[in-house]
Design a protein around this motif. Sequence first.
Motif, PDB file in Angstrom:
ATOM      1  N   LEU A  81      -5.698   2.817   7.806  1.00 19.57           N
ATOM      2  CA  LEU A  81      -4.973   2.139   6.714  1.00 19.57           C
ATOM      3  C   LEU A  81      -3.702   2.909   6.366  1.00 19.57           C
ATOM      4  CD1 LEU A  81      -4.814  -0.043   4.456  1.00 19.57           C
ATOM      5  CD2 LEU A  81      -6.023   1.572   2.987  1.00 19.57           C
ATOM      6  N   VAL A  82      -3.835   4.230   6.220  1.00 18.55           N
ATOM      7  CA  VAL A  82      -2.671   5.035   5.819  1.00 18.55           C
ATOM      8  C   VAL A  82      -1.599   5.001   6.916  1.00 18.55           C
ATOM      9  CG1 VAL A  82      -1.900   7.384   5.238  1.00 18.55           C
ATOM     10  CG2 VAL A  82      -4.019   6.473   4.240  1.00 18.55           C
ATOM     11  N   ALA A  83      -2.024   5.057   8.182  1.00 17.34           N
ATOM     12  CA  ALA A  83      -1.061   5.002   9.285  1.00 17.34           C
ATOM     13  C   ALA A  83      -0.307   3.667   9.240  1.00 17.34           C
ATOM     14  CB  ALA A  83      -1.787   5.165  10.617  1.00 17.34           C
ATOM     15  N   TRP A  84      -1.054   2.577   9.041  1.00 19.88           N
ATOM     16  CA  TRP A  84      -0.417   1.255   8.991  1.00 19.88           C
ATOM     17  C   TRP A  84       0.517   1.136   7.777  1.00 19.88           C
ATOM     18  CZ3 TRP A  84      -0.833  -2.529   5.180  1.00 19.88           C
ATOM     19  CH2 TRP A  84      -0.179  -3.718   5.469  1.00 19.88           C
ATOM     20  N   LEU A  85       0.055   1.636   6.626  1.00 22.48           N
ATOM     21  CA  LEU A  85       0.876   1.544   5.407  1.00 22.48           C
ATOM     22  C   LEU A  85       2.195   2.279   5.591  1.00 22.48           C
ATOM     23  CD1 LEU A  85      -1.391   2.134   2.261  1.00 22.48           C
ATOM     24  CD2 LEU A  85       0.174   0.225   2.660  1.00 22.48           C
ATOM     25  N   SER A  86       2.122   3.477   6.193  1.00 28.27           N
ATOM     26  CA  SER A  86       3.343   4.271   6.371  1.00 28.27           C
ATOM     27  C   SER A  86       4.313   3.514   7.279  1.00 28.27           C
ATOM     28  CB  SER A  86       3.054   5.633   7.012  1.00 28.27           C
ATOM     29  OG  SER A  86       1.932   6.190   6.420  1.00 28.27           O
ATOM     30  N   GLU A  87       3.806   2.961   8.359  1.00 31.99           N
ATOM     31  CA  GLU A  87       4.675   2.203   9.282  1.00 31.99           C
ATOM     32  C   GLU A  87       5.269   1.001   8.585  1.00 31.99           C
ATOM     33  OE1 GLU A  87       2.716   0.875  12.896  1.00 31.99           O
ATOM     34  OE2 GLU A  87       1.973   2.940  13.161  1.00 31.99           O
ATOM     35  N   TRP A  88       4.430   0.322   7.829  1.00 33.51           N
ATOM     36  CA  TRP A  88       4.864  -0.917   7.158  1.00 33.51           C
ATOM     37  C   TRP A  88       5.944  -0.621   6.117  1.00 33.51           C
ATOM     38  CZ3 TRP A  88       3.891  -2.952   2.073  1.00 33.51           C
ATOM     39  CH2 TRP A  88       4.162  -4.312   1.951  1.00 33.51           C
ATOM     40  N   LEU A  89       5.739   0.477   5.355  1.00 31.24           N
ATOM     41  CA  LEU A  89       6.727   0.844   4.336  1.00 31.24           C
ATOM     42  C   LEU A  89       8.033   1.279   4.988  1.00 31.24           C
ATOM     43  CD1 LEU A  89       4.506   2.707   1.745  1.00 31.24           C
ATOM     44  CD2 LEU A  89       5.712   0.543   1.418  1.00 31.24           C
ATOM     45  N   ALA A  90       7.929   2.009   6.103  1.00 28.74           N
ATOM     46  CA  ALA A  90       9.137   2.473   6.794  1.00 28.74           C
ATOM     47  C   ALA A  90       9.920   1.268   7.318  1.00 28.74           C
ATOM     48  CB  ALA A  90       8.754   3.414   7.935  1.00 28.74           C
ATOM     49  N   ALA A  91       9.185   0.264   7.815  1.00 30.19           N
ATOM     50  CA  ALA A  91       9.843  -0.920   8.371  1.00 30.19           C
ATOM     51  C   ALA A  91      10.535  -1.725   7.267  1.00 30.19           C
ATOM     52  CB  ALA A  91       8.822  -1.790   9.084  1.00 30.19           C
ATOM     53  N   LEU A 117      -8.797   3.653  -3.018  1.00 31.07           N
ATOM     54  CA  LEU A 117     -10.177   3.960  -2.631  1.00 31.07           C
ATOM     55  C   LEU A 117     -10.373   3.803  -1.125  1.00 31.07           C
ATOM     56  CD1 LEU A 117     -12.111   2.492  -5.685  1.00 31.07           C
ATOM     57  CD2 LEU A 117     -11.696   4.878  -5.153  1.00 31.07           C
ATOM     58  N   ALA A 118      -9.699   2.816  -0.528  1.00 32.80           N
ATOM     59  CA  ALA A 118      -9.822   2.646   0.929  1.00 32.80           C
ATOM     60  C   ALA A 118      -9.139   3.812   1.647  1.00 32.80           C
ATOM     61  CB  ALA A 118      -9.217   1.318   1.361  1.00 32.80           C
ATOM     62  N   ALA A 119      -7.992   4.257   1.118  1.00 33.94           N
ATOM     63  CA  ALA A 119      -7.253   5.354   1.769  1.00 33.94           C
ATOM     64  C   ALA A 119      -8.074   6.639   1.799  1.00 33.94           C
ATOM     65  CB  ALA A 119      -5.919   5.582   1.056  1.00 33.94           C
ATOM     66  N   ASP A 120      -8.951   6.795   0.812  1.00 33.06           N
ATOM     67  CA  ASP A 120      -9.766   8.016   0.746  1.00 33.06           C
ATOM     68  C   ASP A 120     -11.069   7.903   1.539  1.00 33.06           C
ATOM     69  OD1 ASP A 120      -7.907   9.181  -0.818  1.00 33.06           O
ATOM     70  OD2 ASP A 120      -8.891   8.732  -2.724  1.00 33.06           O
ATOM     71  N   ARG A 121     -11.308   6.752   2.140  1.00 32.73           N
ATOM     72  CA  ARG A 121     -12.569   6.589   2.883  1.00 32.73           C
ATOM     73  C   ARG A 121     -12.411   7.089   4.310  1.00 32.73           C
ATOM     74  NH1 ARG A 121     -16.045   1.763   1.318  1.00 32.73           N
ATOM     75  NH2 ARG A 121     -16.125   1.450   3.556  1.00 32.73           N
ATOM     76  N   GLU A 122     -13.489   7.700   4.810  1.00 30.23           N
ATOM     77  CA  GLU A 122     -13.419   8.243   6.174  1.00 30.23           C
ATOM     78  C   GLU A 122     -13.252   7.155   7.216  1.00 30.23           C
ATOM     79  OE1 GLU A 122     -16.731  10.700   7.315  1.00 30.23           O
ATOM     80  OE2 GLU A 122     -16.214  12.112   5.700  1.00 30.23           O
ATOM     81  N   ASP A 123     -13.954   6.023   7.022  1.00 29.94           N
ATOM     82  CA  ASP A 123     -13.913   4.985   8.052  1.00 29.94           C
ATOM     83  C   ASP A 123     -12.605   4.203   8.042  1.00 29.94           C
ATOM     84  OD1 ASP A 123     -14.608   3.967   5.571  1.00 29.94           O
ATOM     85  OD2 ASP A 123     -16.080   2.519   6.309  1.00 29.94           O
ATOM     86  N   LEU A 124     -12.075   3.899   6.837  1.00 27.19           N
ATOM     87  CA  LEU A 124     -10.911   3.027   6.742  1.00 27.19           C
ATOM     88  C   LEU A 124      -9.609   3.785   6.496  1.00 27.19           C
ATOM     89  CD1 LEU A 124     -12.549   0.363   4.410  1.00 27.19           C
ATOM     90  CD2 LEU A 124     -11.961   0.037   6.805  1.00 27.19           C
TER      91      LEU A 124
END
Length: 298
Positions: A286-296, A275-282
């Motif tokens: 959030l998605v940028a951070w998640l992708s970096e975190w998963l890649a790391a 639900l946070a990933a689909d929000r305009e504000d967050l």
Amino acid sequence: MTGPPRVTKAVIPAAGLGTRFLPATKASPKEMLPVVDQPAIQYVVEEAVRAGLDDVLMITGRNKRPLEDHFDRVVELEHQLEAKGDAAKLALVQEASELATIHYVRQGDPKGLGHAVLAAAQHVGQEPFAVLLGDDLIDARDPLLELMIEVQAREGGSVVALMEVPHEAISLYGCAAVEAVDGGAGGDVVRITGLVEKPPVDEAPSDLAVIGRYVLSPTVFDVLRTTPPGRGGEIQLTDAIETLIATEPVHGVVFRGRRYDTGDRLDYLKAVVQLAADREDLGPPLVAWLSEWLAARA
Ligand code: UTP
């Protein structure tokens, strides 16, 4: 000509002990856990209101205070936000208290979902009514309750929401035996011929699990009054609906949308992230951070 009574009331059971989420639920109800920035229960009340049900009865228990407070006004906070000129936050605070007329009744001893629903008998009277479990979120973008109310108006009796789950997971749910009906909206509307609460996997009649939305005939109250404790020593709503099948039509609406059981820790975490990933504000950060975190981590 007056037609059959319309569904106008929503009953939201929120008196369970929430043992799957201890210790978070030791002193406050699991229905108050925040999903992004709103307690789970507010999504459920919003869903009822969207479906046209603005008379809401909440079944609460020992930890009812936070639930009642959330849907009540907090005048000091409103004054402070007004004085600061923070209109956006003021609107957020007022939203919950203006959503619907909310009534409360206490279950006392949490003897099971069927017992919680029976506590609504006096408020509901002789009309069909909806039940929305307070910890079960249906994504606002995927309509379900509206369709269930339509099916109940057409067919009478009761309507239960079903969802296909992996075969090995069926023993975690109530399970429905079903048959097709003519014009059943591409298989999404079925007739329920049997219901069994949490069956062993090899005895389950299907992979269709009962999820937390029901539109019930008021006859269910008479049945619940004489339903003995079933699985887990609890008075099971599933058992009462199974009894109804002998005398009234019971249909299922197969839901294929997004649903989150916020009483389950993993599902809760998924709900927050999705639900946070689909929000305009967050969403974007959030998605940028998640992708970096998963890649790391890879
Ligand atoms: P659950 O099956 O999730 O049970 O209830 P629970 O006791 O709350 O949670 P766990 O399994 O111990 O973690 C489904 C819904 O029915 C309500 C709950 O509040 C939840 O919204 N419920 C359950 C009641 O209101 N009363 C009950 O006696 C049992």
